[in-house]
Design an enzyme around this catalytic site. Sequence first.
Site, short mmCIF file in Angstrom:
data_model
loop_
_atom_site.label_atom_id
_atom_site.label_comp_id
_atom_site.label_asym_id
_atom_site.label_seq_id
_atom_site.Cartn_x
_atom_site.Cartn_y
_atom_site.Cartn_z
CD1 TRP A 102 -2.37 -2.10 1.71
CD2 TRP A 102 -3.09 -1.01 -0.13
NE1 TRP A 102 -3.44 -2.79 1.19
CE2 TRP A 102 -3.90 -2.15 0.08
CE3 TRP A 102 -3.33 -0.18 -1.22
CZ2 TRP A 102 -4.96 -2.47 -0.78
CZ3 TRP A 102 -4.39 -0.50 -2.08
CH2 TRP A 102 -5.18 -1.62 -1.85
CG ASP A 169 -3.25 3.93 4.36
OD1 ASP A 169 -4.30 3.73 4.99
OD2 ASP A 169 -2.99 3.39 3.26
CE LYS A 193 -8.88 -2.71 3.86
NZ LYS A 193 -7.91 -1.94 3.10
#
Length: 360
Positions: A102, A169, A193
Site C-alpha cells: 500500500w 494511512d 476494514k
Amino acid sequence: MKRVYNFSAGPAVLPEPVLRKVQEELLDYGDTGMSVMELSHRSVPFQNIIEEARSILRELLSIPDDYQVIFLQGGASLQFSMIPLNLLGEGQEADYILTGSWSKKAVKEAERVGKVRTVSPHEKFEIPVYTPEDFSPQSSYVHITSNNTIEGTRYHEYPDTGGIPLVADMSSQILSEKMDVSSFGLIYAGAQKNLGPSGVTVAIIHDSLVGRASDHCPTMLNYETYVKHESLFNTPPTFSIYVLKLVLEWVKKNGGVEGMQARNEEKAALLYNCIDESSLFHNPVPEKNRSLMNIPFSTDNEDLNAQFLKEAKLKGFEFLKGHRSVGGMRASLYNAMPREGVEALVDFMKTFEADQGGVS
Ligand SMILES: *Cc1c(COP(=O)(O)O)cnc(C)c1O
C-alpha cells in the site's frame, strides 16, 4: 440463516448488532417513514447522523479541537492522490516510508504530483525506528502506512520526524488500539476494514494542513472544501456514513478504543501463540512489528496451504487466503471479529496439524 467467521482483509466483518439494527430500521428510519437511503442529505435526520458520527469519532480518539474530521469518497486510494495535491506544493518534496504494497501505491500517485523521496526498511517484514536524520528537512510531510494489511506488520514506534507533519494511512488500524492523534498531521482510513462499509473514507486533519492546495486543485479533491462544508459540499455516501455511525456507537458501548485494544491483543495472542507453538505453521514478522489486525501464516508446502484453505472453508472460515504477494494464509482480526471466531480457527489449525501426523 448461517453466519460464517469472515477473516477478510476488507470489506470485512461488521458487528452483528450493527447489522441487526440496520435491518430493523431499514424501511422506516426514526419514524421518517423512509429508509435512511431515501433521506435527503440536507434533511435534519441525516444532518444528525453525520454530526453524531463526527462527534463520537472525536470522543473515541480524543481528537483535539484543532483537527477536523471529514468524510470523503474514493477510498484510501484517492487519498494517495489528494494528499500530494493538497500538501505538496511547487518545488517541494515529501518523504514516504516504503513498508509494503500500500505504501508503494501511495508513492506511485505522489510521484505524479511532485518530488518524492523514499525511505525503505532493509527487511520486507520489519519496520525499524526512524529519526529526523532519515528525512529531508525540506520535506512537506512524511507519509507512512501505520499497519501493513498485506504484510501483517505495524510500527512499534512511530517515526520521529523532527516536526515535519506525519501523514498516516491507518485504513486497517484505526480504532483497533490507542494512539495519540496530536502526533500526526493527517490520518486517513477507508471505512471497510474497521469503521463500517465501503464507500466512505475518514480523514482527521490538522488545521494547519487545510487550505494549502493550489488553485489548480479540483474542488472535490481539496480538503478545504470538505472542512468548509462539513463534508456536505455534494451528496456524501449517506448509507455508509449511517452504518459507520452505528459501528462507532458499538465501539463506544463496548469499552471504546481501550476495550477494543484489550480484546484485539487477546485475539491476536491466541493466533500468534498457536502459530509459534506449531511446527507446521509460521509467521514471517518479528515480534515487535506484528500486526494486531492482519496475521499472515503459512506452511512450507503450497499443496498443504491449498488443502488447509479448502478444509477451512468447509468448516465456515472464509477469506483466509493470503495476498498473492505474500502467499499462504492471512487472518484479519478486526474489531468486529469475535473472540470465538479466533478460538475456533485456532482449534481448527491444531486439528489440521495433528491430522498431518505431526509434520515437523
Ligand atoms: C485496503 C487498504 C487500502 C485501499 O483502500 P481502498 O479504500 O480500497 O482504496 C489502502 N491502504 C491500506 C493500508 C489498506 O489496508
